[in-house]
Write a protein that holds these residues in place. Structure first.
Motif, PDB file in Angstrom:
ATOM      1  N   MET A   1      -3.195  38.408  31.152  1.00  0.00           N
ATOM      2  CA  MET A   1      -4.476  37.873  30.686  1.00  0.00           C
ATOM      3  C   MET A   1      -5.257  37.236  31.831  1.00  0.00           C
ATOM      4  O   MET A   1      -6.494  37.306  31.874  1.00  0.00           O
ATOM      5  CB  MET A   1      -4.237  36.865  29.561  1.00  0.00           C
ATOM      6  CG  MET A   1      -3.819  37.517  28.246  1.00  0.00           C
ATOM      7  SD  MET A   1      -3.825  36.359  26.855  1.00  0.00           S
ATOM      8  CE  MET A   1      -2.495  35.285  27.337  1.00  0.00           C
ATOM      9  N   THR A   2      -4.529  36.620  32.776  1.00  0.00           N
ATOM     10  CA  THR A   2      -5.208  36.046  33.941  1.00  0.00           C
ATOM     11  C   THR A   2      -5.894  37.129  34.753  1.00  0.00           C
ATOM     12  O   THR A   2      -7.037  36.954  35.209  1.00  0.00           O
ATOM     13  CB  THR A   2      -4.196  35.289  34.815  1.00  0.00           C
ATOM     14  OG1 THR A   2      -3.590  34.248  34.047  1.00  0.00           O
ATOM     15  CG2 THR A   2      -4.881  34.679  36.032  1.00  0.00           C
ATOM     16  N   ARG A   3      -5.223  38.263  34.941  1.00  0.00           N
ATOM     17  CA  ARG A   3      -5.840  39.376  35.665  1.00  0.00           C
ATOM     18  C   ARG A   3      -7.064  39.893  34.930  1.00  0.00           C
ATOM     19  O   ARG A   3      -8.068  40.240  35.555  1.00  0.00           O
ATOM     20  CB  ARG A   3      -4.825  40.509  35.868  1.00  0.00           C
ATOM     21  CG  ARG A   3      -3.743  40.206  36.892  1.00  0.00           C
ATOM     22  CD  ARG A   3      -2.976  41.473  37.247  1.00  0.00           C
ATOM     23  NE  ARG A   3      -2.270  42.012  36.091  1.00  0.00           N
ATOM     24  CZ  ARG A   3      -1.026  41.691  35.761  1.00  0.00           C
ATOM     25  NH1 ARG A   3      -0.361  40.798  36.484  1.00  0.00           N
ATOM     26  NH2 ARG A   3      -0.443  42.237  34.715  1.00  0.00           N
ATOM     27  N   LEU A   4      -6.982  39.950  33.622  1.00  0.00           N
ATOM     28  CA  LEU A   4      -8.121  40.426  32.839  1.00  0.00           C
ATOM     29  C   LEU A   4      -9.313  39.496  33.009  1.00  0.00           C
ATOM     30  O   LEU A   4     -10.450  39.942  33.209  1.00  0.00           O
ATOM     31  CB  LEU A   4      -7.722  40.537  31.366  1.00  0.00           C
ATOM     32  CG  LEU A   4      -8.815  40.990  30.394  1.00  0.00           C
ATOM     33  CD1 LEU A   4      -9.330  42.374  30.775  1.00  0.00           C
ATOM     34  CD2 LEU A   4      -8.290  40.987  28.969  1.00  0.00           C
ATOM     35  N   VAL A   5      -9.069  38.196  32.942  1.00  0.00           N
ATOM     36  CA  VAL A   5     -10.153  37.232  33.120  1.00  0.00           C
ATOM     37  C   VAL A   5     -10.724  37.319  34.536  1.00  0.00           C
ATOM     38  O   VAL A   5     -11.945  37.264  34.743  1.00  0.00           O
ATOM     39  CB  VAL A   5      -9.652  35.806  32.812  1.00  0.00           C
ATOM     40  CG1 VAL A   5     -10.720  34.773  33.158  1.00  0.00           C
ATOM     41  CG2 VAL A   5      -9.272  35.681  31.344  1.00  0.00           C
ATOM     42  N   ASP A   6      -9.839  37.472  35.541  1.00  0.00           N
ATOM     43  CA  ASP A   6     -10.312  37.624  36.920  1.00  0.00           C
ATOM     44  C   ASP A   6     -11.183  38.864  37.071  1.00  0.00           C
ATOM     45  O   ASP A   6     -12.211  38.837  37.773  1.00  0.00           O
ATOM     46  CB  ASP A   6      -9.120  37.708  37.875  1.00  0.00           C
ATOM     47  CG  ASP A   6      -8.387  36.384  38.010  1.00  0.00           C
ATOM     48  OD1 ASP A   6      -8.963  35.342  37.629  1.00  0.00           O
ATOM     49  OD2 ASP A   6      -7.233  36.393  38.470  1.00  0.00           O
ATOM     50  N   ASP A   7     -10.794  39.960  36.416  1.00  0.00           N
ATOM     51  CA  ASP A   7     -11.584  41.190  36.483  1.00  0.00           C
ATOM     52  C   ASP A   7     -12.960  40.998  35.844  1.00  0.00           C
ATOM     53  O   ASP A   7     -13.977  41.464  36.372  1.00  0.00           O
ATOM     54  CB  ASP A   7     -10.844  42.331  35.790  1.00  0.00           C
ATOM     55  CG  ASP A   7      -9.652  42.816  36.599  1.00  0.00           C
ATOM     56  OD1 ASP A   7      -9.570  42.463  37.791  1.00  0.00           O
ATOM     57  OD2 ASP A   7      -8.799  43.523  36.038  1.00  0.00           O
ATOM     58  N   LEU A   8     -12.996  40.328  34.715  1.00  0.00           N
ATOM     59  CA  LEU A   8     -14.278  40.062  34.056  1.00  0.00           C
ATOM     60  C   LEU A   8     -15.181  39.213  34.939  1.00  0.00           C
ATOM     61  O   LEU A   8     -16.391  39.451  35.033  1.00  0.00           O
ATOM     62  CB  LEU A   8     -14.035  39.368  32.711  1.00  0.00           C
ATOM     63  CG  LEU A   8     -13.476  40.230  31.582  1.00  0.00           C
ATOM     64  CD1 LEU A   8     -13.111  39.358  30.389  1.00  0.00           C
ATOM     65  CD2 LEU A   8     -14.494  41.280  31.157  1.00  0.00           C
ATOM     66  N   PHE A   9     -14.596  38.216  35.589  1.00  0.00           N
ATOM     67  CA  PHE A   9     -15.383  37.365  36.476  1.00  0.00           C
ATOM     68  C   PHE A   9     -15.917  38.163  37.657  1.00  0.00           C
ATOM     69  O   PHE A   9     -17.078  38.008  38.057  1.00  0.00           O
ATOM     70  CB  PHE A   9     -14.519  36.195  36.959  1.00  0.00           C
ATOM     71  CG  PHE A   9     -15.225  35.283  37.921  1.00  0.00           C
ATOM     72  CD1 PHE A   9     -16.272  34.484  37.496  1.00  0.00           C
ATOM     73  CD2 PHE A   9     -14.845  35.245  39.260  1.00  0.00           C
ATOM     74  CE1 PHE A   9     -16.931  33.647  38.389  1.00  0.00           C
ATOM     75  CE2 PHE A   9     -15.497  34.410  40.157  1.00  0.00           C
ATOM     76  CZ  PHE A   9     -16.541  33.605  39.711  1.00  0.00           C
ATOM     77  N   GLU A  10     -15.071  39.032  38.216  1.00  0.00           N
ATOM     78  CA  GLU A  10     -15.507  39.851  39.350  1.00  0.00           C
ATOM     79  C   GLU A  10     -16.629  40.797  38.940  1.00  0.00           C
ATOM     80  O   GLU A  10     -17.617  40.966  39.672  1.00  0.00           O
ATOM     81  CB  GLU A  10     -14.318  40.648  39.889  1.00  0.00           C
ATOM     82  CG  GLU A  10     -14.567  41.335  41.219  1.00  0.00           C
ATOM     83  CD  GLU A  10     -14.561  40.355  42.373  1.00  0.00           C
ATOM     84  OE1 GLU A  10     -15.063  40.718  43.445  1.00  0.00           O
ATOM     85  OE2 GLU A  10     -14.064  39.224  42.213  1.00  0.00           O
TER      86      GLU A  10
END
Length: 339
Positions: free
Chosen positions: A163-172
């Motif tokens: 989920m952290t990776r998903l949130v990081d991807d959305l932010f990017e």
């Protein structure tokens, strides 16, 4: 009064004849562009005026000199009318086409936004449900033996990382789409970036029995922002590993072509359907079969954002990324400015 009515009738008849010819021509050209239709309309209007004036002048038995003066005057007015009308008509036609294209892009963006929300909701709902179930089992004491408790803790950590990776991807993606991405350009040795990406991808590749092969030489130096370039290479490698069957091979190599450097990541995934190739870099596009992470939370960008981030970061560098099918898989090629 009778003369005025006669003049009006003559001018009306000439104008109607011109209008009928214009209507017939528009019907014949109904499949043409809007600029052609505007040109026919302007020409019809000017010709109707000219025919009306000429017909009235002939009916009034003007002398040849007077008729010539009238025709010259009407001709000059017609040239100016056609010139001004054509110029502004072309601008109006272009604006109308642009507005239609803008509305179509807006519809596509809205559809993409709905798909994005649906994909993110799905990708968040699944791990959250598992986390809730495992947390409740630990809290209620349903699971007591140390081995199972340890496994639950491990799975909770893996789902949290996912989920952290998903949130990081959305932010990017939000930074890229909002134009808020700030690049610190420098001369970056591509070989060092690839070496770091290979080291981080190696455990996943080993677990899936996938061989990572890198060229021994020929690595150029590129003008790029190192953190973003590292993200590009890592996403391409992880994408190749995740969709290559076990016992497959991922080959990464690079070179230089005049003032541009290129980086290639080729795999043995079996190829991508031709209809999916143009949409492969779209946000949340997963194709068929569903492009979801493998069981066990295989690393990398989830949610179908990895390749969209790659394209956004590469284009932010002024480069481009391409994909094509090969004999037994597909090949991604990134082109950047070389130093």
């Amino acid at each position: 009064m009778r003369d005025l009515a006669l003049i009006f009738a003559i001018a009306l008849g000439a104008a109607l004849a011109a209008g009928a010819a214009g209507a017939l021509l528009l019907r014949l050209l109904r499949g043409s562009s809007i600029i052609v239709h505007l040109g026919v309309l302007l020409t019809t209007a000017v010709v109707a005026v000219v025919l009306g004036v000429v017909a009235v002048a002939e009916a009034m038995f003007l002398s040849p000199h007077d008729l010539e003066v009238v025709l010259i005057t009407v001709g000059a007015a017609a040239v100016v009318s056609l010139g001004v009308g054509g110029h502004f008509g072309r601008r109006l036609a272009t604006a109308a086409v642009w507005a239609d294209q803008a509305r179509e892009r807006e519809r596509q963006v809205e559809a993409g936004r709905r798909d994005l929300v649906a994909w993110v909701s799905h990708d968040l709902r699944t791990p959250l449900a598992g986390l809730r179930a495992m947390a409740e089992a630990l809290e209620d004491g349903v699971v007591r033996d140390p081995a199972t408790v340890e496994e639950y803790h491990r799975r909770i950590r893996l789902e949290t990382d996912r989920m952290t990776r998903l949130v990081d991807d959305l932010f990017e993606l939000s930074r890229i789409n909002a134009g808020a991405l700030r690049l610190s350009m420098a001369a970056v040795p591509l070989g060092e970036v690839v070496s770091d990406a290979l080291a981080s991808t190696a455990p996943l590749a080993a677990a899936r029995r996938i061989k990572l092969v890198a060229a021994e030489s020929g690595w150029p130096t590129v003008a790029a922002s190192e953190p973003e370039l590292t993200r590009v290479v890592a996403n391409l490698l992880l994408n190749a590993v995740r969709y290559t069957p076990p016992d497959g091979t991922v080959l990464i190599e690079a070179g230089r072509d005049r003032d541009h450097a290129w980086l290639s990541v080729a795999d043995t995934c079996g190829g991508i359907p031709t209809t999916d190739l143009p949409r492969l870099f779209d946000v949340a596009f997963r194709g068929e079969p569903a492009r979801s992470p493998h069981a066990g939370g295989a690393g990398g960008a989830s949610g179908g954002f990895g390749l969209a981030i790659v394209r956004g970061l590469v284009e932010a560098h002024g480069g481009r990324v391409e994909v094509r099918n090969t004999t037994d898989g597909c090949q991604f090629v990134v082109r950047l400015a070389a130093v």
